[in-house]
Write an enzyme that holds these catalytic residues in place. Structure first.
Site, PDB file in Angstrom:
ATOM      1  N   LYS A 203      43.783  36.144  47.706  1.00  0.00           N
ATOM      2  CA  LYS A 203      42.252  35.148  46.989  1.00  0.00           C
ATOM      3  C   LYS A 203      43.241  34.519  47.004  1.00  0.00           C
ATOM      4  CE  LYS A 203      39.806  39.369  44.878  1.00  0.00           C
ATOM      5  NZ  LYS A 203      38.664  39.314  43.709  1.00  0.00           N
ATOM      6  N   GLU A 224      34.658  33.083  43.454  1.00  0.00           N
ATOM      7  CA  GLU A 224      35.927  33.635  42.893  1.00  0.00           C
ATOM      8  C   GLU A 224      36.733  33.100  42.915  1.00  0.00           C
ATOM      9  OE1 GLU A 224      34.914  38.482  44.496  1.00  0.00           O
ATOM     10  OE2 GLU A 224      36.507  37.473  45.942  1.00  0.00           O
ATOM     11  N   SER A 308      49.004  43.778  43.857  1.00  0.00           N
ATOM     12  CA  SER A 308      49.263  45.115  44.892  1.00  0.00           C
ATOM     13  C   SER A 308      48.282  45.263  45.363  1.00  0.00           C
ATOM     14  CB  SER A 308      50.025  45.504  44.001  1.00  0.00           C
ATOM     15  OG  SER A 308      50.059  46.137  42.447  1.00  0.00           O
ATOM     16  N   MET A 309      48.222  46.774  46.242  1.00  0.00           N
ATOM     17  CA  MET A 309      47.388  47.433  46.597  1.00  0.00           C
ATOM     18  C   MET A 309      47.548  49.164  46.668  1.00  0.00           C
ATOM     19  SD  MET A 309      45.509  46.261  48.907  1.00  0.00           S
ATOM     20  CE  MET A 309      44.655  46.815  49.882  1.00  0.00           C
ATOM     21  N   LEU A 310      46.316  49.505  45.867  1.00  0.00           N
ATOM     22  CA  LEU A 310      47.002  51.168  45.498  1.00  0.00           C
ATOM     23  C   LEU A 310      47.415  51.603  46.684  1.00  0.00           C
ATOM     24  CD1 LEU A 310      43.721  51.155  43.095  1.00  0.00           C
ATOM     25  CD2 LEU A 310      46.003  51.075  42.539  1.00  0.00           C
ATOM     26  N   ASP A 376      30.381  40.074  36.973  1.00  0.00           N
ATOM     27  CA  ASP A 376      30.159  40.735  37.945  1.00  0.00           C
ATOM     28  C   ASP A 376      30.647  42.202  38.216  1.00  0.00           C
ATOM     29  OD1 ASP A 376      29.121  40.795  41.022  1.00  0.00           O
ATOM     30  OD2 ASP A 376      31.342  39.818  41.651  1.00  0.00           O
TER      31      ASP A 376
END
Length: 503
Positions: A203, A224, A308-310, A376
């Site tokens: 991001k 964001e 980090s991606m799951l 949110d």
């Protein structure tokens, strides 16, 4: 003659009295010296006690006690508050015994020939880009794979797991192999790939860190923030939840680390140079992806957050749950919970909130969101494998830390309506309200470990100090619940000696 005798006698008496007086003063001086030699040894701070008695007047006693208390507080403040917090028994509770089915991923059984097959994680990877030598031995696994293999029914990661620190360090320093835009979502996000198949969600920086959200904007119209994702990870960890994937900040070169390596043609067509010579791009998404709302470097350097991606959904499917306290996302309509003060009574009778820990799990998430002013939270996710008996993933926190001048009381409505909270959560909140473990202080120290902290503080002084104010609001809400209800505390410390965890 008689007068002379009387004069001599009185003179002799005076001499004797003078000698006695000198002798007494000498003895008294020697005695005082011996007392001073023993009393000048200052005891260490840990041996100080309020029951100590001091000579002199009451005023002298208070003065000495005040000075000693000051020295003790100086000794305590010289220690790392974050280290002291994570050393506290409340942050070192005995872990639940894990069965085989309590692990999200596991190693595949050996082949008939005796050679072990590789992990499910690797099987789904494209082996053409780089050779791997992974075996069943954890020593051969990359950090992100060890982190994935450590995910259990009860937590996303163990705070003491060294692979988590390795994951953040590698995301901040490793060479970026590719960058493509993540599909879906309302704002621009990129998926960055690293050696050994590690991936992170990027991001970008969209606004200055001390910029507050415009009060005329609705919560669903806000940008964001990259620093919000980083700060949320640290706050979640400080609260003892460990339910946000590791996040780290990084400075990247837009030309070298995005534009030159991307294979995403839709993304590559959106790069341009601004009137002042900065390299910009905007990608394609539902909102804020246009030349009027670009992401720009200075002139090519950009601050980003990397999460980090799951594990891939093909290996570890996740279920998305609509929050019962979801906002209407309308400029005119109110959500049901905003109109009905007894709304939680209905929720408590509705699966999965009518049994297990799902309701107090959601209250944990509410506490996190209130502290960072995140409005949110419309959905949350869980791993499908574990059914309803598992933790909630605290994902997507980019709209947090938007305002520090005001608090948003509506975020805390689920706690006020339901009046339920975990005992361990409440005790940690009380601990963080104490001067020796002040929430704003431990957050400042935790954030100082992020690489972007060397550029500028990730959270402004105002955003840090507001954490203490909001923590008091939460504790006050719990206190009000305890005054009016008997079943407020969900006792997750049953079987433990609670006295060990008091502060």
């Amino acid at each position: 003659m008689a007068r002379q005798g009387v004069g001599r006698l009185s003179h002799s008496v005076c001499l004797v009295l003078t000698c006695l007086s000198l002798a007494l003063h000498l003895i008294l001086a020697l005695f005082c010296l011996s007392v001073l030699q023993t009393s000048c040894v200052i005891p260490p701070p840990s041996s100080c006690s309020s029951s100590l008695s001091f000579p002199g007047t009451e005023k002298d006693k208070k003065l000495i006690q005040t000075k000693m208390a000051t020295k003790v507080s100086q000794w305590i403040s010289s220690r790392s508050k974050l280290e002291a917090l994570f050393s506290h028994p409340l942050y070192n509770l005995p872990r639940k015994h894990l069965l085989e089915d309590d692990w999200l991923l596991k190693l595949k059984p050996k082949n008939k020939g005796g050679d072990s097959e590789e992990e499910d994680e690797e099987e789904d990877s494209d082996k053409s880009s780089e050779d791997t030598n992974w075996t069943r031995s954890a020593d051969t696994h990359p950090a992100w794979l060890r982190y994935h293999l450590g995910i259990s029914r009860w937590e996303l990661y163990d705070r003491n797991d060294p692979s988590v620190a390795e994951v953040t360090q590698q995301m901040a320093t490793q060479r970026i192999l590719s960058a493509v835009q993540k599909s879906g979502g309302t704002q621009l996000k990129l998926i960055m790939s690293f050696p050994n198949y590690g991936q992170a969600l990027l991001k970008p920086m969209r606004q200055e860190r001390d910029a507050e959200t415009d009060f005329n904007l609705f919560y669903f119209s806000d940008f964001e923030r990259h620093n919000a994702e980083i700060a949320a990870f640290h706050l979640d960890r400080v609260l003892g939840f460990c339910r946000i994937p590791p996040v780290v900040g990084r400075l990247i070169n837009i030309t070298r680390e995005i534009r030159a390596i991307t294979t995403d043609h839709k993304l590559s067509r959106t790069f341009f140079t601004s009137p002042v010579g900065n390299l910009c791009f905007h990608g394609q998404c539902e909102y804020y992806c246009s030349t009027e709302n670009p992401v720009c470097g200075r002139p090519q350097v950009l601050e980003v957050s990397l999460a980090s991606m799951l594990p891939d959904l093909s290996l570890a499917p996740r279920r998305s749950w609509r929050s019962p306290w979801r906002r209407s996302y309308s400029r005119t309509k109110l959500a049901p919970w905003e109109k009905n003060p007894d709304y939680c009574d209905t929720v408590k009778q509705t699966p999965p909130y009518n049994q297990g820990t799902r309701l107090v799990d959601l209250i944990d998430m509410v506490i996190l969101d209130f502290l960072m002013s995140n409005m949110d939270r419309h959905h949350y996710e869980t791993f499908e494998k574990f059914g309803n008996d598992t933790f909630l993933l605290h994902l997507d926190n980019g709209r947090a830390f938007g305002r520090h001048s005001v608090d948003e009381p509506s975020i805390l409505v689920p706690l006020r309506q339901c009046c339920r909270i975990r005992r361990s959560t409440l005790m940690r909140l009380r601990l963080l309200s104490l001067p020796g473990f002040r929430l704003s202080d431990v957050m400042r120290e935790s954030l100082s470990q992020d690489p972007l902290e060397s550029v500028a503080p990730l959270l402004s002084v105002q955003h840090l100090s507001v954490l203490d104010r909001r923590l008091k609001t939460i504790l006050k809400a719990v206190h009000t619940c305890l005054e009016h209800h008997d079943d407020v505390i969900h006792d997750d410390l049953q079987g433990y000696d609670v006295n060990l965890y008091r502060h």
